[in-house]
Design an enzyme around this catalytic site. Sequence first.
Site, short mmCIF file in Angstrom:
data_model
loop_
_atom_site.label_atom_id
_atom_site.label_comp_id
_atom_site.label_asym_id
_atom_site.label_seq_id
_atom_site.Cartn_x
_atom_site.Cartn_y
_atom_site.Cartn_z
N LYS A 112 0.83 -1.26 -0.21
CA LYS A 112 -0.03 0.02 -0.11
C LYS A 112 0.83 1.06 0.09
CE LYS A 112 -4.21 -2.20 0.85
NZ LYS A 112 -3.81 -3.44 1.07
C1 LIG Z 1 -4.45 -4.76 0.60
C2 LIG Z 1 -3.88 -5.90 0.65
C3 LIG Z 1 -4.21 -6.85 -0.30
C4 LIG Z 1 -5.33 -6.73 -1.35
O1 LIG Z 1 -5.20 -5.80 -2.23
P1 LIG Z 1 -6.63 -5.26 -3.15
O2 LIG Z 1 -5.94 -4.28 -3.82
O3 LIG Z 1 -7.42 -5.11 -2.14
O4 LIG Z 1 -6.98 -6.58 -3.81
C5 LIG Z 1 -3.27 -7.90 -0.22
N1 LIG Z 1 -2.38 -8.05 0.31
C6 LIG Z 1 -2.10 -7.31 1.46
C7 LIG Z 1 -0.93 -7.45 2.65
C8 LIG Z 1 -2.76 -6.12 1.44
O5 LIG Z 1 -2.48 -5.17 2.25
#
Ligand SMILES: *Cc1c(COP(=O)(O)O)cnc(C)c1O
Length: 468
Positions: A112
């Site tokens: 993120k």
């Molecule tokens: C947010 C997240 C996901 C999922 O990603 P999306 O874009 O919501 O599909 C997978 N793994 C981790 C560690 C995350 O923080």
Amino acid sequence: MKYVSTRGRAPELEFEDVMLAGLARDGGLYVPSSWPEFSPKQIAAMRGASYAQIAFQVMAPFVGSSISKDEFQALIDQAYAGFAHNAVAPLVQADADLWILELFHGPTLAFKDFAMQILGALMDRALTKRGARATILGATSGDTGGAAINAFAGREQIDIFILYPHGRVSDVQRRQMTTAPEQNVFNIALEGTFDDCQAVVKALFNDLEFRDSYQVSGVNSINWARIMAQIVYYFSSAVALGAPDRPVSFSVPTGNFGDIFAGFVAKKMGLPIEQLVIGTNVNDILVRTLETGIYQPQGVNATYSPSMDIQVSSNFERLMFEMAGRDAGRIVALMNDLEQTGHFKLSDNEVSPMRAQFQAVRIDETQTFETIQSVYQDNHYVIDPHSAIALAAGAKCLQKGVPMVALSTAHPAKFPSVVTKATEENVDQPARLQAQLQAQERLEILANDVSLVKEYIAGKTRVGGTAG
Ligand SMILES: *Cc1c(COP(=O)(O)O)cnc(C)c1O
């Protein structure tokens, strides 16, 4: 570059307004009016460039003239300078055709950060330029909140409110949010699931009077700028593995469909992607939808991979819009069905092209655990449960000679209990995490009630409060 809403009833906007809006005013999601395309020659020229240089090239068509070249490159350089690996998004080989893309070297140890660091800089710049303020509102299943707080804490133009499901995020995830000492940071522990948090946030966005009074802005992956920033590492990794001269596949641990949608966009932009594998945990709405064409949220189960404990996959709407030939009326009808009957059914014309573009693989808890275990035994390499799902799903779809890149979306230290159990070793904690784990926590526990959340935000935000 103009942006249009998937529901067709919101004004077309330029990049900066789309970024500041988050969700469109008609409840839809913004997408570019057309997809920019790179020629194979342009893609080949990315070889040997730094991550920040590739990021500039990939994102430039989307931001258009809203920012000068030099200033944009400088913001990008700064956003990724703090990552703890020189390559920013390094590749590690796991097996003959199987690769791991490490996306956890940012400040909060999850992918993120890739989007949030640049979004924080771009939003701050846009607000300062306009002499405006914003109230940022976001729901998190664990990692978005920490990444957003890291990117927005202390920014003068912004107050940030993050809703997370009380008791349903890992200890580390919670502390990464609640230990921020900055006075513009507010954590709301909602008594409900992530889907409840997301529903409250959506309700507040759709309350246009509230939204305008407090200049509410969103940083969930409904915000186009986040998707945009995530397209970059598909290019950087594919080029490193031989694109555009040979195709590459990706396996993506999927919750809200943001990350994998970025891969779909990369393909639209000309990157030769052979397969896009959607990895899910037992919360497998996307697997069921691809199989049956019926999108039907069920109850959410808590798993080892809490960031994917999601049943309402927001960005799926962006894909549906593409698959329905950009017919916004069709999206409105499907979303009405969902609201009224709890499900919708895609036509064969819509679901067949989805099946052609994606494979969806469900990885249960045992498989997740055993993948962490076997990767450690075979390679002495520790992965987190989300990355384990990507790896296990990708391994099931391998095609000989086509590199499969599994996106490693979080550092194992974020999920120490399952990782320690599977590897029978203590997980090394990066120094940047240790300090956070000691600090004082600040949070507010609230019932799952839109009006309570609304009242809390109105009482805390520094943004005006005068409607109109
Ligand atoms: C947010 C997240 C996901 C999922 O990603 P999306 O874009 O919501 O599909 C997978 N793994 C981790 C560690 C995350 O923080």
